[in-house]
Design an enzyme around this catalytic site. Structure first.
Site, mmCIF file in Angstrom:
data_model
loop_
_atom_site.group_PDB
_atom_site.id
_atom_site.type_symbol
_atom_site.label_atom_id
_atom_site.label_comp_id
_atom_site.label_asym_id
_atom_site.label_seq_id
_atom_site.Cartn_x
_atom_site.Cartn_y
_atom_site.Cartn_z
ATOM 1 N N TYR A 96 2.021 -7.129 16.187
ATOM 2 C CA TYR A 96 2.521 -6.080 15.307
ATOM 3 C C TYR A 96 3.108 -4.918 16.126
ATOM 4 O O TYR A 96 4.204 -4.434 15.859
ATOM 5 C CB TYR A 96 1.344 -5.602 14.446
ATOM 6 C CG TYR A 96 1.625 -4.461 13.521
ATOM 7 C CD1 TYR A 96 2.469 -4.609 12.430
ATOM 8 C CD2 TYR A 96 0.993 -3.228 13.714
ATOM 9 C CE1 TYR A 96 2.692 -3.554 11.561
ATOM 10 C CE2 TYR A 96 1.208 -2.175 12.843
ATOM 11 C CZ TYR A 96 2.060 -2.341 11.771
ATOM 12 O OH TYR A 96 2.269 -1.294 10.910
ATOM 13 N N GLN A 133 0.830 -1.214 0.000
ATOM 14 C CA GLN A 133 0.000 0.000 0.000
ATOM 15 C C GLN A 133 0.862 1.261 0.000
ATOM 16 O O GLN A 133 0.640 2.175 -0.790
ATOM 17 C CB GLN A 133 -0.932 0.015 1.226
ATOM 18 C CG GLN A 133 -1.982 1.126 1.141
ATOM 19 C CD GLN A 133 -2.593 1.498 2.486
ATOM 20 O OE1 GLN A 133 -2.161 1.037 3.536
ATOM 21 N NE2 GLN A 133 -3.593 2.341 2.454
HETATM 22 N N1 SER Z 1 -2.564 0.724 9.626
HETATM 23 C C1 SER Z 1 -1.849 -0.194 10.437
HETATM 24 C C2 SER Z 1 -2.690 -1.320 10.862
HETATM 25 O O1 SER Z 1 -3.881 -1.132 10.989
HETATM 26 C C3 SER Z 1 -1.287 0.498 11.634
HETATM 27 O O2 SER Z 1 0.051 0.753 11.451
HETATM 28 O O3 SER Z 1 -2.190 -2.362 11.120
#
Ligand code: SER
Length: 311
Positions: free
Chosen positions: A143, A13
């Site tokens: 994450y 993206q």
């Molecule tokens: N846009 C990302 C996510 O939702 C956040 O860094 O994982």
């Protein structure tokens, strides 16, 4: 020596729009796009493209030598929602790709690194509104843990080995040219597609879930501005808070309704609600504004207008 750029994860993206912009700024011959797959798109067909596994140190090192790369933008990563489904791989990819690039800079094979961090470094114990640069950080997602750890390593490599690494904590990013891949903020892109195609949208977050967001044009400009700034202006070597807009699903829906009056939204929160609830609602980015002159341009109204026009 002139700037020669390698983008790892160029078909994602952010990578897609970043590659277009860097090619226009530095020239097609000075920007090498790479990704794990060779897709049939402009990134592959309209410039130099190489297949690269971000986990393969030797492959990256070989490319850097072959093209005499000076700057690396490491955009390959598993995002928040996908990472929860495959924690071990997310940790491996998000951490080891970073180590590879940091170690190549430590060995003086490259000069400069851009590595994206995220609002996911914050957690449920962080102050939610206008979250400061320095605050409690107890991320509860795989994450977020990988991004926070990565920030610590970036700062360490800068202080101990003099590595010139620069980073931004991206908010949720909204773009029309490439769809996002597996994040919690993806609804804010999907909603535009569905509004135009179906006139309705079922949102996986609840009505009042406010999150920090940004239009992709602003994010790309921030990325290039932080990379082009003189090194002494980049005082924070973990990662900078960066802020554009903050809105809830109800607010973005109301904005879309101004253009498509018959548009309707319904809410069916899933596992991503818990991730969103652990993140800030808005971000204080005064340090980026002070250190390297950051200023966002797009608000919810101008972004919505652009999104609907382009899609
Ligand atoms: N846009 C990302 C996510 O939702 C956040 O860094 O994982």
């Amino acid at each position: 020596m002139s700037t020669k750029i390698l983008i790892i994860g160029a078909c994602g993206q952010i990578g897609t729009e970043l590659t277009h912009k860097l090619r226009s700024l530095y020239g097609n011959d000075n920007v090498i796009a790479s990704d794990i797959r060779k897709l049939n798109n402009d990134i592959v067909n309209k410039g130099i493209f190489e297949v690269v596994n971000a986990l393969d140190y030797n492959q990256i090192e070989h490319l850097i030598e072959q093209y005499q790369i000076t700057d690396v933008y490491l955009m390959a990563a598993l995002l928040s929602a996908t990472a929860e489904k495959n924690p071990a791989f997310a940790w491996d990819l998000n951490m080891n790709s970073l180590f590879h690039v940091l170690n190549l800079a430590k060995a003086k094979k490259i000069k400069k690194i851009f590595w994206p961090s995220s609002i996911a470094v914050f957690g449920p114990t962080t102050p939610k509104d206008n979250t400061p640069q320095y605050t409690i950080m107890e991320p509860t997602t795989v994450y977020g843990i990988s991004k926070q750890t990565g920030e610590r390593w970036c700062e360490y490599y800068h202080h101990i080995y003099g590595v010139d690494v620069r980073s931004i904590r991206y908010p949720g990013l909204i773009s029309w040219s490439t769809e996002p891949g597996g994040g919690t903020t993806d609804y804010a892109v999907d909603i535009y597609h569905k509004a135009l195609k179906e006139g309705k949208y079922e949102c996986f977050l609840s009505e009042q879930t406010a999150l920090p967001m940004m239009y992709m044009d602003d994010a790309i400009r921030a990325t290039i501005e932080i990379m082009q700034a003189p090194s002494e202006l980049i005082k924070i070597r973990s990662s900078y808070n960066l802020s554009g807009i903050s809105f809830t699903p109800a607010e973005i829906a109301a904005e879309i309704k101004k253009h498509i009056p018959e548009f309707t939204i319904s809410y069916k929160p899933d596992f991503r609600q818990k991730i969103a609830d652990s993140w800030p609602a808005s971000i204080d980015d005064s340090m980026a504004r002070k250190d390297w002159n950051w200023k966002h341009k797009f608000d919810l109204a101008s972004m919505t207008k652009e999104m609907l026009e382009h899609l």
